[in-house]
Design a protein around this motif. Structure first.
Motif, PDB file in Angstrom:
ATOM      1  N   UNK A  73       0.876  -0.846  -0.036  1.00 54.78           N
ATOM      2  CA  UNK A  73      -0.134  -0.113  -0.060  1.00 54.78           C
ATOM      3  C   UNK A  73       0.597   1.062  -0.350  1.00 54.78           C
ATOM      4  N   UNK A  74       0.242   2.035  -0.670  1.00 52.78           N
ATOM      5  CA  UNK A  74       0.790   3.428  -0.300  1.00 52.78           C
ATOM      6  C   UNK A  74       0.110   4.625   0.143  1.00 52.78           C
ATOM      7  N   UNK A  75       0.483   5.781   0.288  1.00 51.20           N
ATOM      8  CA  UNK A  75      -0.123   6.608   0.687  1.00 51.20           C
ATOM      9  C   UNK A  75       0.453   8.490   0.635  1.00 51.20           C
ATOM     10  N   UNK A  76      -0.268   8.933   0.225  1.00 50.30           N
ATOM     11  CA  UNK A  76       0.370  10.610  -0.343  1.00 50.30           C
ATOM     12  C   UNK A  76      -0.130  11.578   0.771  1.00 50.30           C
ATOM     13  N   UNK A  77       0.847  12.235   1.624  1.00 51.17           N
ATOM     14  CA  UNK A  77      -0.039  12.443   3.085  1.00 51.17           C
ATOM     15  C   UNK A  77       1.241  14.689   2.374  1.00 51.17           C
ATOM     16  N   UNK A  78       0.035  15.033   2.607  1.00 49.60           N
ATOM     17  CA  UNK A  78       0.952  16.767   3.172  1.00 49.60           C
ATOM     18  C   UNK A  78       0.764  17.494   3.334  1.00 49.60           C
ATOM     19  N   UNK A  79       0.235  18.975   2.974  1.00 53.69           N
ATOM     20  CA  UNK A  79      -0.719  20.492   3.512  1.00 53.69           C
ATOM     21  C   UNK A  79       0.034  20.870   2.389  1.00 53.69           C
ATOM     22  N   UNK A  80      -1.230  21.849   2.890  1.00 57.10           N
ATOM     23  CA  UNK A  80      -1.822  23.044   1.891  1.00 57.10           C
ATOM     24  C   UNK A  80      -2.243  22.514   0.364  1.00 57.10           C
ATOM     25  N   UNK A  81      -1.911  20.384   0.268  1.00 61.44           N
ATOM     26  CA  UNK A  81      -1.801  20.575  -1.242  1.00 61.44           C
ATOM     27  C   UNK A  81      -0.858  20.074  -1.373  1.00 61.44           C
ATOM     28  N   UNK A  82       0.290  20.541  -1.161  1.00 54.68           N
ATOM     29  CA  UNK A  82       1.727  20.124  -1.775  1.00 54.68           C
ATOM     30  C   UNK A  82       1.998  18.846  -0.690  1.00 54.68           C
ATOM     31  N   UNK A  83       2.445  17.607  -1.812  1.00 57.17           N
ATOM     32  CA  UNK A  83       2.781  16.526  -1.046  1.00 57.17           C
ATOM     33  C   UNK A  83       4.255  16.412  -0.818  1.00 57.17           C
ATOM     34  N   UNK A  84       4.544  15.909   0.387  1.00 55.85           N
ATOM     35  CA  UNK A  84       5.911  16.385   1.365  1.00 55.85           C
ATOM     36  C   UNK A  84       6.304  14.998   1.649  1.00 55.85           C
ATOM     37  N   UNK A  85       5.218  14.203   1.864  1.00 59.21           N
ATOM     38  CA  UNK A  85       5.288  12.544   1.646  1.00 59.21           C
ATOM     39  C   UNK A  85       5.228  11.341   1.485  1.00 59.21           C
TER      40      UNK A  85
END
Length: 442
Positions: free
Chosen positions: A318-330
């Motif tokens: 499984x993969x998960x894309x996370x971030x803040x304000x729309x920016x993917x940072x992890x």
């Protein structure tokens, strides 16, 4: 109400899910400056694609141990072009839908690219693309303006030709409609239309040519995410409410949760004849259910980040894309597998039934759905008000499960019609007979 809430909390704490606290961040080859609200798709546990901005995508063929940044097309022309949706069949074949109305494909893993569709007289924004195999796929785009009606595009030759097929205009706006449309195969799809009152959930059984409204009245504002496991089982989410159907959208149940944030993605984790549904919200939560929505648990690994996209190609990866304000940072990866799942046999119908046709009244076509707990001989016949047979819709042996049939009244006059179902089965030695009324209104 208090008792229901207490039971819900207990199920959230005790229900087993995808292995928690074993997510690892992947960074090798990733340039986060190109990732904004990025879509992700995995064909298996090894081959994955992530869409990006500035005509960049990221691919891996080794489960994310190494990622490769690939530039497609000429950056001098539309340099900020964004990938809105992606679809991958294997490590060689990838399709992209972009924010300026393009469908782009590679058949060699990204070395060369082909512009398969670009017609601004039809659409200038591809919201959704899904390939079912190397030949058959569906895409959706806006009309001529960002607030224009949705356009359904189909291909049966790997994208050499994309043809507009829908005869109805749906409202909506660009940017997030890919989260509210889903095709489970080249013929059966669902689309939630916002900006209308009441809100409408449409269903097609002929590849997007015709769309019928379903019996959906669960939300008064906005459905943020919708995805189906197969033609009958589907999940949706609005702020603080999980919705699910087991009969192709004809009826819905719902469960209120303590999360009133935007729903971002839904994925189905398959294992043999079993599945677990995963639902991600922007409030850092992934909810899992392995009993078709009756009980849920949450993974709290991502508490400090917004979740934007998830992908679970099987029960091990499984993969998960996370971030803040729309920016993917992890970018997180979990390769430790699913703990439990349910068997699809548990969701076979318990009784014979036939539903009220929908829509009703109708013009010119309508859907009739029926359920069989056993393999049975089935006869479904339509009669006019005089009792004369108009047509026979079904006449033969059918497997156990939920079924549907379209009745087209194009050549008939307005009026009241009846449809009857008669079944016999050697497995339970019982007969079932029922008659329903429907209205053709032209």
């Amino acid at each position: 109400m208090k008792k229901v809430f207490i039971l819900l909390v207990i199920s959230f704490l005790t229900y087993p899910v995808f292995s928690q606290n074993q997510w690892v961040e992947q960074t090798n080859g990733i340039d986060k400056s190109y990732l904004r609200y990025s879509p992700i798709d995995a064909s298996d546990g090894h081959n994955v694609v992530i869409g990006g901005w500035y005509k960049k995508i990221f691919t891996t063929t080794n489960s994310g141990s190494n990622w490769t940044m690939i530039e497609y097309g000429d950056t001098a022309n539309s340099p900020i072009e964004k990938t809105i949706d992606v679809s991958i069949i294997d490590k060689y074949h990838i399709w992209l839908g972009t924010d300026n109305g393009k469908i782009i494909n590679t058949s060699d893993g990204g070395t060369t690219w082909q512009l398969q569709f670009y017609d601004t007289t039809i659409t200038n924004f591809i919201n959704y693309i899904k390939m079912f195999d190397l030949q058959n796929g569906v895409a959706m785009g806006n009309g001529k303006s960002n607030a224009g009606p949705a356009i359904i595009l189909k291909t049966a030759n790997g994208g050499k030709n994309w043809n507009s097929v829908n005869t109805q205009a749906f409202g909506g706006y660009s940017g997030d409609m890919w989260r509210r449309i889903d095709f489970v195969n080249p013929n059966i799809g669902y689309f939630f239309e916002s900006g209308v009152n009441p809100q409408k959930l449409y269903k097609t059984v002929d590849g997007g040519v015709h769309w019928d409204t379903t019996n959906f009245s669960q939300v008064s504002s906005y459905l943020t995410i919708l995805k189906f496991y197969n033609e009958n089982i589907g999940f949706a989410y609005t702020f603080g409410k999980i919705l699910y159907t087991l009969d192709g959208g004809n009826s819905w149940d719902n469960l209120t949760i303590n999360d009133d944030q935007w729903g971002m993605d839904i994925a189905y984790i398959k294992k043999g004849n079993s599945f677990t549904v995963a639902l991600a919200t922007i409030a850092s939560n992934i909810y899992f259910s392995s009993d078709t929505g009756k009980t849920w648990t949450s993974d709290t690994t991502f508490r400090n980040s917004a979740i934007y996209s998830i992908s679970f190609p099987n029960d091990q990866n499984g993969w998960v894309l996370t971030g803040a304000g729309g920016v993917i940072n992890k970018i997180y990866y979990n390769g430790n597998g699913l703990i439990t799942a349910i068997d699809n046999k548990n969701i076979l119908p318990n009784n014979y039934s036939i539903s009220q046709n929908y829509p009703n009244p109708f013009n010119p076509s309508t859907i009739i759905q029926y359920s069989l707990p056993f393999e049975s001989y089935v006869s479904i016949v339509v009669y006019n008000i005089l009792g004369e047979e108009v047509t026979k819709l079904v006449d033969g042996n059918m497997p156990a499960g939920l079924h549907k049939i379209r009745f087209d009244g194009s050549g008939l006059s307005s009026g009241i019609y009846f449809y009857s179902i008669r079944t016999t089965s050697s497995e339970n030695n019982k007969n079932f007979l029922k008659v329903q009324k429907m209205v053709l209104l032209k």
